[in-house]
Design a protein around this motif. Structure first.
Motif, short mmCIF file in Angstrom:
data_model
loop_
_atom_site.label_atom_id
_atom_site.label_comp_id
_atom_site.label_asym_id
_atom_site.label_seq_id
_atom_site.Cartn_x
_atom_site.Cartn_y
_atom_site.Cartn_z
N LEU A 1 -2.25 3.94 -2.87
CA LEU A 1 -2.56 3.10 -3.92
C LEU A 1 -2.47 1.50 -3.29
CD1 LEU A 1 -2.70 2.08 -7.14
CD2 LEU A 1 -0.02 3.01 -7.14
N THR A 2 -2.92 0.73 -3.95
CA THR A 2 -3.18 -0.75 -2.99
C THR A 2 -2.77 -1.65 -4.89
OG1 THR A 2 -5.06 -0.21 -1.88
CG2 THR A 2 -3.85 -2.91 -2.18
N LEU A 3 -1.67 -2.05 -4.50
CA LEU A 3 -1.15 -2.84 -5.54
C LEU A 3 -0.98 -4.89 -5.01
CD1 LEU A 3 1.95 -0.90 -6.32
CD2 LEU A 3 -0.43 -1.28 -8.32
N ARG A 4 -1.67 -5.37 -5.78
CA ARG A 4 -1.51 -7.34 -5.77
C ARG A 4 -1.00 -7.57 -6.81
NH1 ARG A 4 -5.88 -5.13 -2.17
NH2 ARG A 4 -6.18 -5.97 -0.56
N TYR A 5 0.32 -8.36 -6.44
CA TYR A 5 0.36 -9.14 -7.77
C TYR A 5 0.31 -10.52 -7.99
CZ TYR A 5 3.44 -10.59 -11.23
OH TYR A 5 3.83 -11.55 -12.65
N ASN B 1 -2.68 -6.26 -9.95
CA ASN B 1 -4.50 -5.85 -9.44
C ASN B 1 -3.89 -4.86 -8.82
OD1 ASN B 1 -6.85 -8.81 -9.52
ND2 ASN B 1 -5.11 -8.91 -8.91
N PHE B 2 -4.68 -3.64 -8.67
CA PHE B 2 -4.55 -2.00 -8.12
C PHE B 2 -5.61 -0.99 -7.84
CE2 PHE B 2 -5.55 -0.77 -13.21
CZ PHE B 2 -6.29 0.38 -12.44
N SER B 3 -5.80 -0.49 -6.75
CA SER B 3 -6.91 0.14 -6.66
C SER B 3 -6.49 1.30 -6.41
CB SER B 3 -8.28 -0.62 -5.79
OG SER B 3 -7.35 -1.16 -4.45
N VAL C 1 1.34 -1.00 -0.12
CA VAL C 1 0.10 -0.08 0.31
C VAL C 1 0.67 1.21 0.24
CG1 VAL C 1 -2.08 1.62 1.45
CG2 VAL C 1 -1.69 -0.77 1.01
N LEU C 2 0.81 2.04 -0.81
CA LEU C 2 1.55 3.20 -0.88
C LEU C 2 0.43 4.27 -1.09
CD1 LEU C 2 3.09 2.66 -4.83
CD2 LEU C 2 4.28 2.07 -2.22
N THR C 3 0.87 5.50 -0.24
CA THR C 3 0.43 6.72 0.09
C THR C 3 0.75 7.84 -0.79
OG1 THR C 3 -0.27 5.94 2.48
CG2 THR C 3 -0.55 8.56 2.19
N HIS D 1 4.29 1.67 -12.86
CA HIS D 1 5.94 1.76 -12.63
C HIS D 1 5.90 1.03 -11.18
CE1 HIS D 1 8.91 5.06 -11.35
NE2 HIS D 1 8.57 5.01 -10.77
N PHE D 2 5.05 1.59 -10.10
CA PHE D 2 4.94 0.81 -8.99
C PHE D 2 5.23 -0.54 -8.96
CE2 PHE D 2 4.08 5.64 -8.11
CZ PHE D 2 4.89 6.65 -7.56
N ALA D 3 4.38 -0.80 -9.23
CA ALA D 3 4.93 -2.79 -9.36
C ALA D 3 5.80 -3.01 -9.79
CB ALA D 3 3.41 -2.73 -10.33
#
Length: 564
Positions: free
Chosen positions: A531-535, A543-545, A466-468, A499-501
């Motif tokens: 930004l929530t990232l799941r790979y 998966n992003f949100s 999780v990125l703020t 990019h962040f993933a």
């Protein structure tokens, strides 16, 4: 028995000192003055064989620079000391029609070892010895000539002030380059006129302080660039046991850094105030004390309250007016009150950038501040800030927009509204040169339109990262929108997710497709979003949100695979 200091005058050049007197340490190797004399004689021979003219010298090794320097002087040449050897600087130096010696690409004299030595004689104190360059903190670097007598007199005066508290055999170590005047004076000239040895290699990392060669006492020649960033966990016990003096120059040293070093090592940092044009002006050993003029330097206020001086280290005996505002004590010592030449004209109003910075620091939320003029469709001010602990907490709790509005409201109490910064950057550290100076150009570069948001925090969950993100209104993606209607494009959100993933996960190189992409609520300038990232490695699926609290901005899946 130690030789009398008069024998170490620069007028004697490389003839000074006994053959077995240590001059430099290179790693564990000791180079004595006898070997140095032979090297200087060969360097002088190599330079004398060149057509008449100045010699530009650059070397990362202080001993090599010292050899070239004295070799040039004994050959009757002036040395040009550029701050670096980058292609741009090298081209600028070549345009001066000078020969290049040392670590330049295509140097005319990469070494002296094969040259025939020439006899050495005493030097002319009136000779033009070096040309140094100003820092260029407000524009293009300026070229400043220095006579041999100026260099000699200045460091013999400094020896009269500081030398009595330093052992005759103390080793001078440094975190600054000898390619600038401060480093040249304290790393080469002072050791030469005091008979003390110096370390050939510059220290780059704080950890090296405990690994200085030999067992002799130490003198550290440093700058705020290193001293204010000494890690709290760094063990300074070994340095404290050998250290006899710490010097700092090149820029303001924060009081917290000075006091922290004193507490950790028992050593008071001796700050030297001066410039390339003036040489040393004054010194102090406590951040709350006034500055004391160096021997031979006369100081006085101008009618406008600026510092002026007469000094033997200037080209003549006329009064030299600086742009430093000053307040004098009855005993002749003085306090610096900031620069008077940092005045910006914004919509016909004169705005003091120094006053703005002081007001920002007074909030308690800012540890360091630099305000610059930004030219564009209109002239506006930008504030680059390093937040204090309290400021970082407020940024995290209240968000960027609230913090900016609070700072603007505080500034508005003493600054006309037209003079308030319109653009803001919250950064971990101000950009600095190797001498610890922060240039206007480097700060302005911070305000170039960014294409990525600032990551305020990162949290690792069991199945996600999780990125703020702080959504800066100056992002290039908002360009061309009216401020009231600007929204973050969906394509930017997709780009950021990928990019962040890629910085977090091992993902295949090729994009294969998207699925279930939804854009539900717009993201506006000055927002703080998650930004929530799941790979899923088994499905090669990201998966992003994007969300703010319970409000979902966008979400979806992106599939990757091997390159075709």
């Amino acid at each position: 028995m130690r030789e009398h200091l008069s024998s170490f005058s620069l007028v004697n050049g490389a003839l000074a000192g006994a053959d077995d007197l240590p001059l430099a340490w290179r790693g564990a190797e000791i180079i004595c003055r006898g070997q140095w004399r032979q090297d200087v004689a060969r360097a002088a021979g190599a330079i004398a064989a060149l057509p008449a003219g100045d010699i530009a010298v650059y070397s990362a090794d202080c001993y090599q620079c010292c050899v070239w320097l004295l070799g040039a002087w004994h050959a009757g040449r002036c040395v040009i000391l550029p701050g670096d050897n980058t292609p741009v600087t090298t081209a600028r130096v070549k345009a001066l029609s000078v020969a290049l010696a040392g670590d330049f690409a295509d140097a005319d004299l990469p070494g002296w070892q094969e040259a025939a030595p020439v006899p050495l004689a005493s030097l002319d104190p009136a000779m033009r010895a070096v040309d140094v360059f100003t820092s260029g903190s407000t524009g293009e670097p300026g070229r400043i000539p220095k006579k041999l007598a100026q260099l000699d007199d200045e460091m013999r005066a400094q020896e009269s002030v500081f030398g009595q508290h330093i052992a005759p055999d103390a080793l001078v170590i440094a975190t600054v380059s000898q390619q600038h005047l401060y480093g040249l004076l304290f790393r080469i000239i002072w050791p030469l006129v005091s008979g003390r040895p110096f370390a050939a290699q510059m220290m780059t990392f704080p950890e090296e302080l405990s690994r200085a060669p030999g067992t002799a006492p130490l003198v550290l020649v440093s700058s705020p660039a290193l001293l204010k960033r000494l890690p709290e966990h760094l063990d300074l016990t070994a340095f404290a046991a050998r250290g006899q003096a710490v010097f700092s120059s090149g820029g303001p040293l924060p009081a917290t850094a000075s006091l922290a070093l004193r507490e950790r090592t028992g050593l008071a940092t001796r700050e030297i105030f001066g410039s390339s044009e003036t040489g040393g002006i004054a010194w102090r050993d406590h951040p709350e004390h006034p500055w004391l003029p160096l021997p031979g330097v006369e100081v006085a206020p101008t009618e406008d309250g600026l510092l002026q001086l007469r000094s033997p280290y200037l080209p003549d005996h006329a009064w030299f007016a600086t742009a430093d505002r000053v307040r004098f004590e009855a005993d002749g010592r003085f306090y610096l009150l900031g620069r008077a030449d940092r005045i910006a004209k914004i919509e016909e109003k004169r705005i003091s950038l120094t006053a703005l910075e002081a007001a920002l620091l007074a909030t308690g939320l800012v540890a360091e501040a630099r305000v610059v003029v930004l030219e564009g469709a209109r002239v506006e001010l930008g504030a680059a800030l390093v937040l204090s602990d309290a400021g970082r907490v407020q940024l995290q709790d209240s968000g960027r927009n609230t913090l900016v509005q609070h700072l603007r409201s505080v500034l508005a109490q003493s600054i006309e509204r037209v003079g308030l910064p319109r653009r803001w950057r919250f950064i971990d550290a101000l950009p600095q040169t190797r001498m610890g100076k922060t240039t206007e150009q480097d700060v302005r570069m911070l305000f170039e339109k960014p294409r990525l948001p600032q990551v305020a925090a990162t949290q690792q969950l069991d199945d996600a990262t999780v990125l703020t993100l702080l959504i800066d209104p100056d992002l290039a993606h908002f360009e061309g929108h009216f401020r009231q209607a600007a929204v973050l494009p969906g394509v930017a959100q997709l780009h950021w997710a990928v990019h962040f993933a890629r910085t977090l996960f091992e993902m295949p190189p090729a994009f294969k497709g998207m699925d279930a992409i939804k854009f539900q609520h717009v993201i506006l300038p000055d927002a703080q979003v998650t930004l929530t990232l799941r790979y899923r490695a088994d499905k090669q699926q990201l998966n992003f949100s994007y969300s703010t609290g319970e409000r979902m901005h966008s979400s979806g899946r992106i599939v990757f695979g091997a390159a075709a």
